[in-house]
Motif scaffolding. Structure first.
Motif, PDB file in Angstrom:
ATOM      1  N   GLN A   1       0.830  -1.204   0.000  1.00 11.82           N
ATOM      2  CA  GLN A   1       0.000   0.000   0.000  1.00 11.82           C
ATOM      3  C   GLN A   1       0.867   1.259   0.000  1.00 11.82           C
ATOM      4  O   GLN A   1       0.550   2.239  -0.672  1.00 11.82           O
ATOM      5  CB  GLN A   1      -0.957  -0.006   1.186  1.00 11.82           C
ATOM      6  N   GLU A   2       1.973   1.222   0.720  1.00 12.20           N
ATOM      7  CA  GLU A   2       2.899   2.352   0.712  1.00 12.20           C
ATOM      8  C   GLU A   2       3.527   2.518  -0.667  1.00 12.20           C
ATOM      9  O   GLU A   2       3.671   3.643  -1.166  1.00 12.20           O
ATOM     10  CB  GLU A   2       3.982   2.165   1.775  1.00 12.20           C
ATOM     11  N   GLU A   3       3.892   1.406  -1.302  1.00 12.51           N
ATOM     12  CA  GLU A   3       4.453   1.458  -2.650  1.00 12.51           C
ATOM     13  C   GLU A   3       3.429   2.034  -3.634  1.00 12.51           C
ATOM     14  O   GLU A   3       3.776   2.840  -4.497  1.00 12.51           O
ATOM     15  CB  GLU A   3       4.908   0.071  -3.108  1.00 12.51           C
ATOM     16  N   PHE A   4       2.172   1.623  -3.486  1.00  8.02           N
ATOM     17  CA  PHE A   4       1.103   2.137  -4.348  1.00  8.02           C
ATOM     18  C   PHE A   4       0.955   3.647  -4.156  1.00  8.02           C
ATOM     19  O   PHE A   4       0.874   4.399  -5.136  1.00  8.02           O
ATOM     20  CB  PHE A   4      -0.218   1.420  -4.058  1.00  8.02           C
ATOM     21  N   SER A   5       0.915   4.100  -2.912  1.00  6.87           N
ATOM     22  CA  SER A   5       0.740   5.540  -2.655  1.00  6.87           C
ATOM     23  C   SER A   5       1.893   6.337  -3.255  1.00  6.87           C
ATOM     24  O   SER A   5       1.675   7.387  -3.863  1.00  6.87           O
ATOM     25  CB  SER A   5       0.587   5.832  -1.161  1.00  6.87           C
ATOM     26  N   ASN A   6       3.124   5.846  -3.132  1.00  7.20           N
ATOM     27  CA  ASN A   6       4.285   6.530  -3.711  1.00  7.20           C
ATOM     28  C   ASN A   6       4.177   6.586  -5.232  1.00  7.20           C
ATOM     29  O   ASN A   6       4.485   7.609  -5.850  1.00  7.20           O
ATOM     30  CB  ASN A   6       5.585   5.845  -3.298  1.00  7.20           C
ATOM     31  N   ALA A   7       3.736   5.492  -5.836  1.00  9.93           N
ATOM     32  CA  ALA A   7       3.615   5.432  -7.299  1.00  9.93           C
ATOM     33  C   ALA A   7       2.584   6.429  -7.814  1.00  9.93           C
ATOM     34  O   ALA A   7       2.817   7.110  -8.819  1.00  9.93           O
ATOM     35  CB  ALA A   7       3.257   4.013  -7.737  1.00  9.93           C
ATOM     36  N   VAL A   8       1.440   6.534  -7.148  1.00  9.56           N
ATOM     37  CA  VAL A   8       0.401   7.442  -7.651  1.00  9.56           C
ATOM     38  C   VAL A   8       0.756   8.908  -7.404  1.00  9.56           C
ATOM     39  O   VAL A   8       0.426   9.763  -8.217  1.00  9.56           O
ATOM     40  CB  VAL A   8      -1.019   7.088  -7.123  1.00  9.56           C
ATOM     41  N   PHE A   9       1.458   9.189  -6.295  1.00  2.00           N
ATOM     42  CA  PHE A   9       1.903  10.566  -6.051  1.00  2.00           C
ATOM     43  C   PHE A   9       2.836  11.033  -7.163  1.00  2.00           C
ATOM     44  O   PHE A   9       2.786  12.184  -7.588  1.00  2.00           O
ATOM     45  CB  PHE A   9       2.609  10.696  -4.698  1.00  2.00           C
ATOM     46  N   LYS A  10       3.695  10.148  -7.637  1.00  4.33           N
ATOM     47  CA  LYS A  10       4.651  10.503  -8.692  1.00  4.33           C
ATOM     48  C   LYS A  10       3.965  10.868 -10.004  1.00  4.33           C
ATOM     49  O   LYS A  10       4.562  11.520 -10.849  1.00  4.33           O
ATOM     50  CB  LYS A  10       5.626   9.349  -8.930  1.00  4.33           C
ATOM     51  N   THR A  11       2.725  10.436 -10.179  1.00  4.75           N
ATOM     52  CA  THR A  11       1.993  10.731 -11.409  1.00  4.75           C
ATOM     53  C   THR A  11       0.858  11.730 -11.167  1.00  4.75           C
ATOM     54  O   THR A  11      -0.134  11.743 -11.890  1.00  4.75           O
ATOM     55  CB  THR A  11       1.454   9.439 -12.049  1.00  4.75           C
ATOM     56  N   ASN A  12       1.029  12.540 -10.130  1.00 13.82           N
ATOM     57  CA  ASN A  12       0.107  13.645  -9.815  1.00 13.82           C
ATOM     58  C   ASN A  12      -1.296  13.210  -9.418  1.00 13.82           C
ATOM     59  O   ASN A  12      -2.292  13.846  -9.789  1.00 13.82           O
ATOM     60  CB  ASN A  12       0.055  14.660 -10.952  1.00 13.82           C
TER      61      ASN A  12
END
Length: 130
Positions: A95-106
């Protein structure tokens, strides 16, 4: 004790995250009915057979995906992913990896722990939309 007596003693399981999730969806649907189709559940939990799990994975099921997506842009964000957690729940590594990934794409990512937090968040998000 007899089997019948044991069944009566067992406490009914509660699912605080599910109760919170349903309350938040109900609030959103009542406050913003025009946008209810933009608030979408990501069906990423639950038990599946091995075959159903394989099909779901092949169709794009991702570990760690948030519970919901709000498909309404706001300022620099294209939309927001929402994860519901009980007051003692913690994010798993996926879930942390997912949140980081989506933040990187605005995209925004938020963890909601109670209905009041959701109301403040969603009313703020929607304030410039209506």
């Amino acid at each position: 004790m007899t089997e019948i007596a044991i069944k009566k003693i067992r406490k009914k399981r509660t699912y605080p995250e599910t109760i919170l999730h349903k309350s938040c969806v109900r609030y959103f649907d009542n406050q913003y009915p025009k946008y209810r189709l933009n608030f979408i559940k990501i069906d990423n939990e639950g038990k599946r057979s091995k075959a159903a799990g394989g099909i779901a994975k092949a169709c794009g099921l991702r570990k760690g995906a948030a519970d919901m997506i709000l498909a309404i842009s706001k300022k620099e964000y294209h939309g927001c992913f929402i994860e519901f957690k009980s007051d003692v729940g913690v994010l798993r590594l996926e879930q942390e990896e997912f949140s980081n990934a989506v933040f990187k794409t605005n995209y925004c990512y938020v963890v909601i722990r109670d209905l009041d937090d959701f109301i403040k968040f969603i009313d703020n998000w929607m304030s410039k939309i209506n």
